[in-house]
Design a protein around this motif. Structure first.
Motif, PDB file in Angstrom:
ATOM      1  N   TRP A 138      31.988  26.761  16.396  1.00  0.00           N
ATOM      2  CA  TRP A 138      31.271  25.571  15.863  1.00  0.00           C
ATOM      3  C   TRP A 138      30.046  26.183  15.450  1.00  0.00           C
ATOM      4  O   TRP A 138      29.514  27.462  15.667  1.00  0.00           O
ATOM      5  CB  TRP A 138      31.097  25.046  17.084  1.00  0.00           C
ATOM      6  CG  TRP A 138      32.184  24.660  17.743  1.00  0.00           C
ATOM      7  CD1 TRP A 138      32.461  25.166  19.237  1.00  0.00           C
ATOM      8  CD2 TRP A 138      33.506  23.897  17.693  1.00  0.00           C
ATOM      9  NE1 TRP A 138      33.772  24.860  19.796  1.00  0.00           N
ATOM     10  CE2 TRP A 138      34.336  24.047  18.865  1.00  0.00           C
ATOM     11  CE3 TRP A 138      33.799  23.052  16.561  1.00  0.00           C
ATOM     12  CZ2 TRP A 138      35.364  23.449  18.846  1.00  0.00           C
ATOM     13  CZ3 TRP A 138      34.785  22.583  16.603  1.00  0.00           C
ATOM     14  CH2 TRP A 138      35.925  22.585  17.732  1.00  0.00           C
ATOM     15  N   PRO A 139      29.356  25.379  14.521  1.00  0.00           N
ATOM     16  CA  PRO A 139      29.524  24.041  14.181  1.00  0.00           C
ATOM     17  C   PRO A 139      30.926  24.134  13.052  1.00  0.00           C
ATOM     18  O   PRO A 139      31.157  25.287  12.601  1.00  0.00           O
ATOM     19  CB  PRO A 139      28.339  23.407  13.394  1.00  0.00           C
ATOM     20  CG  PRO A 139      27.628  24.738  12.889  1.00  0.00           C
ATOM     21  CD  PRO A 139      27.993  25.838  14.018  1.00  0.00           C
ATOM     22  N   TYR A 140      31.782  22.817  13.166  1.00  0.00           N
ATOM     23  CA  TYR A 140      32.628  22.650  12.145  1.00  0.00           C
ATOM     24  C   TYR A 140      31.841  22.582  10.776  1.00  0.00           C
ATOM     25  O   TYR A 140      30.848  22.147  10.590  1.00  0.00           O
ATOM     26  CB  TYR A 140      33.427  21.353  12.351  1.00  0.00           C
ATOM     27  CG  TYR A 140      34.629  21.058  11.708  1.00  0.00           C
ATOM     28  CD1 TYR A 140      35.836  21.904  12.013  1.00  0.00           C
ATOM     29  CD2 TYR A 140      34.543  20.325  10.450  1.00  0.00           C
ATOM     30  CE1 TYR A 140      36.889  21.482  11.344  1.00  0.00           C
ATOM     31  CE2 TYR A 140      35.579  20.082   9.519  1.00  0.00           C
ATOM     32  CZ  TYR A 140      36.771  20.654  10.032  1.00  0.00           C
ATOM     33  OH  TYR A 140      37.864  20.467   9.106  1.00  0.00           O
ATOM     34  N   ARG A 141      32.412  23.376   9.769  1.00  0.00           N
ATOM     35  CA  ARG A 141      31.834  23.375   8.204  1.00  0.00           C
ATOM     36  C   ARG A 141      32.878  23.072   7.379  1.00  0.00           C
ATOM     37  O   ARG A 141      33.988  23.354   7.521  1.00  0.00           O
ATOM     38  CB  ARG A 141      31.389  24.743   8.288  1.00  0.00           C
ATOM     39  CG  ARG A 141      30.224  25.261   8.859  1.00  0.00           C
ATOM     40  CD  ARG A 141      29.687  26.561   8.166  1.00  0.00           C
ATOM     41  NE  ARG A 141      28.202  26.838   8.821  1.00  0.00           N
ATOM     42  CZ  ARG A 141      28.429  27.710  10.060  1.00  0.00           C
ATOM     43  NH1 ARG A 141      29.366  28.302  10.527  1.00  0.00           N
ATOM     44  NH2 ARG A 141      27.363  27.852  10.613  1.00  0.00           N
ATOM     45  N   GLU A 142      32.406  22.378   6.327  1.00  0.00           N
ATOM     46  CA  GLU A 142      33.211  22.110   5.209  1.00  0.00           C
ATOM     47  C   GLU A 142      32.724  21.995   3.986  1.00  0.00           C
ATOM     48  O   GLU A 142      31.124  22.153   3.890  1.00  0.00           O
ATOM     49  CB  GLU A 142      33.778  20.875   5.308  1.00  0.00           C
ATOM     50  CG  GLU A 142      35.348  20.798   5.716  1.00  0.00           C
ATOM     51  CD  GLU A 142      36.126  21.584   5.187  1.00  0.00           C
ATOM     52  OE1 GLU A 142      35.972  21.846   3.843  1.00  0.00           O
ATOM     53  OE2 GLU A 142      37.267  22.201   5.415  1.00  0.00           O
ATOM     54  N   GLY A 143      33.043  22.117   2.947  1.00  0.00           N
ATOM     55  CA  GLY A 143      32.548  22.074   1.620  1.00  0.00           C
ATOM     56  C   GLY A 143      33.071  21.624   0.572  1.00  0.00           C
ATOM     57  O   GLY A 143      34.425  21.343   0.507  1.00  0.00           O
ATOM     58  N   LEU A 144      32.431  21.258  -0.939  1.00  0.00           N
ATOM     59  CA  LEU A 144      33.041  20.668  -1.768  1.00  0.00           C
ATOM     60  C   LEU A 144      32.461  21.514  -3.032  1.00  0.00           C
ATOM     61  O   LEU A 144      31.123  21.696  -2.975  1.00  0.00           O
ATOM     62  CB  LEU A 144      32.865  19.367  -2.144  1.00  0.00           C
ATOM     63  CG  LEU A 144      33.534  18.213  -0.908  1.00  0.00           C
ATOM     64  CD1 LEU A 144      33.042  16.938  -1.012  1.00  0.00           C
ATOM     65  CD2 LEU A 144      35.106  18.275  -1.148  1.00  0.00           C
ATOM     66  N   ARG A 145      32.984  21.567  -4.144  1.00  0.00           N
ATOM     67  CA  ARG A 145      32.381  21.862  -5.239  1.00  0.00           C
ATOM     68  C   ARG A 145      31.519  20.470  -5.793  1.00  0.00           C
ATOM     69  O   ARG A 145      32.000  19.632  -5.492  1.00  0.00           O
ATOM     70  CB  ARG A 145      33.409  22.079  -6.599  1.00  0.00           C
ATOM     71  CG  ARG A 145      33.339  23.254  -7.138  1.00  0.00           C
ATOM     72  CD  ARG A 145      34.419  23.752  -7.967  1.00  0.00           C
ATOM     73  NE  ARG A 145      35.220  22.540  -8.775  1.00  0.00           N
ATOM     74  CZ  ARG A 145      36.275  22.418  -9.361  1.00  0.00           C
ATOM     75  NH1 ARG A 145      37.124  23.711  -9.481  1.00  0.00           N
ATOM     76  NH2 ARG A 145      36.754  21.465 -10.110  1.00  0.00           N
ATOM     77  N   ILE A 146      30.422  20.887  -6.559  1.00  0.00           N
ATOM     78  CA  ILE A 146      29.613  19.821  -7.096  1.00  0.00           C
ATOM     79  C   ILE A 146      30.139  18.749  -7.501  1.00  0.00           C
ATOM     80  O   ILE A 146      29.926  17.563  -7.386  1.00  0.00           O
ATOM     81  CB  ILE A 146      28.202  20.375  -7.531  1.00  0.00           C
ATOM     82  CG1 ILE A 146      27.215  19.128  -7.517  1.00  0.00           C
ATOM     83  CG2 ILE A 146      28.586  20.877  -8.914  1.00  0.00           C
ATOM     84  CD1 ILE A 146      26.279  19.136  -6.398  1.00  0.00           C
TER      85      ILE A 146
END
Lengths: 193, 346
Positions: free
Chosen positions: B215-223
């Motif tokens: 943890w922590p849970y992580r996520e991501g996106l392209r802009i």
């Protein structure tokens, strides 16, 4: 004394099935009955499998000779729950799309392994009658030793499905090590003596 | 690639009768209302305040009380979902009871019901979100202040989980782009990274001995994904405040990607030049890609992805349906992946 025990155990072993059946009919398995059924029937299969494996050690260790007579019935319940497990996967997860089912059996290793375990349970199930025991003679025992392989495959099948928390597999795996370890130790001991 | 054009779908296929009826009654009521002495502007406002115009409301008995008084005020005016794709779908909604009991939120536990039953201690008030990285205005912001400039709206989206089940959920929230522009990202901001809160006192799943998630849970996106008009920040569902199990107080909703991209209970947003690490990708890179676009042609090692169970399933109605490319949102998002091999960038 044995006589009343067998029907009682039979009814007890049916309880998980009846419970799931009633819940399913009442539409009370939650929004995703496919997943609920898969998990529940998978776990009951494992429990009955281990119960089957526990009978011989219990008989030898505590001298409870009577329970040996329950072994076939409990073994058949293992097969029974495994069958529901398989069919509910085909029906609810894959909607009986046969091509998809065939593809899954080949392409997805944890399913291949689970299915291999099922084939073993199936062959043990159909050869469990008295006449088959007579007909197969010494080979019957050889064939039925495959239950050890089935139990190992079942644990791998479980371990492969779990995503992040392997607590369950650790518990079942430990049980399996005890049940199989007991047999190995006993064999070694008898050789030494 | 198979993208079904909206024109291929008959209106009768997507709009259930009950919804037509509701709309007719609504129009009838509206007409009666307009026939009175009240002006058009105020009548619309009052409808929105009553929530009558919203397409979906939680059952009265299950409606939640506001976490703080400012929430009630914020929820007093919500723009109802439109009548057409992509911010609306006429497919029948997954009932509120199911949306709020069947959740993946491992911080509360592994079982689907754990997030609902083991989140009683979880507090969402006060809530701050830390903004870092390539922005002109980094800092720690109170959620109340972040939400002040945004207008809440309702959107009915399909949610497709990588585990091959799906739901249709009426969210309340706002476009992520509206939030991002508040902090003025610099030209170096190529990716957006999100983090979920870690609170071991109120999240029992974090303490599990054999859990292999860090943890922590992580996520991501392209802009460009983050600022796509479909990308949504939800603060409610079914016209009511988000329950903990659904990612209170604020969670991402990216309807064309598998559900695990739609990170919950966000406390940190980081703008960066390079692609961030994400939790599932770190854990099993061959199973969970960074992009995770819904794609019936690329199977996950555990689950085939060309079909899905539309929840709720019952014994009689199994509702195993075909999965659509980009979860049916291709017309609005496919252009972002032009020239990309979606089998290698899964």
């Amino acid at each position: 004394m044995v006589r009343p025990i067998k029907p009682v155990i039979f009814l007890l072993a049916l309880i998980p099935f009846l419970y799931l059946l009633i819940k399913a009919l009442q539409n009370d398995l939650g929004p995703d009955p496919a997943q609920a059924l898969s998990i529940e029937t998978g776990e009951w299969t494992l429990r009955f499998l281990f119960l089957t494996l526990a009978i011989t050690p219990l008989r030898q260790t505590f001298g409870i000779v009577e329970i040996a007579r329950l072994r076939r019935m409990i073994g058949l319940f293992t097969f029974f729950y495994a069958t529901i497990h398989l069919v509910s996967w085909m029906a609810f997860i894959l909607g009986f799309r046969w091509f998809a089912i065939a593809e899954e059996l080949i392409d997805r290793p944890y399913i291949t392994i689970g299915f291999a375990a099922y084939i073993i349970l199936f062959s043990l199930g159909v050869t469990s009658t008295n006449s088959m025991v007579r007909r197969l003679g010494r080979n019957w025992k050889r064939l039925h030793k495959l239950i050890y392989l089935a139990s190992v495959l079942a644990i791998i099948h479980l371990l492969w499905i779990l995503r992040t928390d392997i607590t369950e597999a650790v518990i079942y795996g430990t049980l399996l090590i005890i049940l199989l370890g007991y047999r190995v130790l006993r064999k070694l001991k008898s050789k030494l003596v | 690639m198979l993208i079904k054009k909206p024109s291929d779908i008959k209106p009768s296929e997507i709009t259930p009768e009950a919804m037509y009826r509701n709309r007719r009654e609504f129009i009838k009521d509206g007409t009666n209302f307009l026939a009175g002495s009240v002006g058009i502007g105020s009548s619309l406002t009052s409808l929105a305040q009553d929530g009558d115009a919203l397409k979906a409301r939680a059952p009265a008995a299950m409606r939640r009380s506001p976490p703080a008084s400012w929430w009630a005020e914020k929820f007093s005016s919500i723009k109802p979902a439109p009548d057409s794709e992509p911010n609306f779908t006429g497919e029948s909604l997954t009932p509120y009871e199911d949306v709020t009991i069947y959740n993946n939120f491992y911080e509360f536990g592994m079982n689907k019901a754990d997030p609902a039953t083991r989140s009683g201690e979880f507090k969402t008030e006060p809530w701050t979100v830390e903004i870092t990285g390539e922005v002109a205005k980094p800092g720690k912001y109170d959620l109340e202040n972040i939400l002040k400039p945004v207008d809440l709206e309702e959107r009915i989206y399909r949610l497709r989980c990588v585990e091959a089940w799906s739901m249709v959920i009426p969210w309340i929230g706002f476009p992520l782009a509206d939030l991002i522009k508040q902090f003025e990202p610099t030209s170096k901001a190529k990716f957006v990274e999100f983090e979920t809160i870690v609170d071991s006192d109120s999240m029992p799943g974090i303490n599990s001995r054999f859990a292999i998630v860090s943890w922590p849970y992580r996520e991501g996106l392209r802009i460009d994904e983050a600022t796509n008009p479909l990308t949504f920040m939800a603060v409610g569902l079914y016209g009511s405040y988000l329950p903990a199990q659904n990612g209170a107080p604020m969670r991402l909703v990216v309807p064309w990607k598998y559900g695990f991209k739609s990170i919950k209970s966000i406390v940190k947003i980081n703008f960066r030049e390079t692609q961030p690490n994400t939790t599932w990708n770190d854990l099993q890179a061959n199973e969970y890609g960074f992009y995770a676009n819904v794609n019936p042609e690329v199977h996950h090692p555990r689950w085939r992805q060309d079909m899905e169970r539309r929840l709720p399933q019952t014994l009689l109605s199994r509702r195993v349906i075909e999965t659509r490319m980009f979860n049916g949102y291709g017309e609005h998002v496919a252009h972002m992946y032009d020239g990309m091999d979606l089998a290698s960038y899964y």
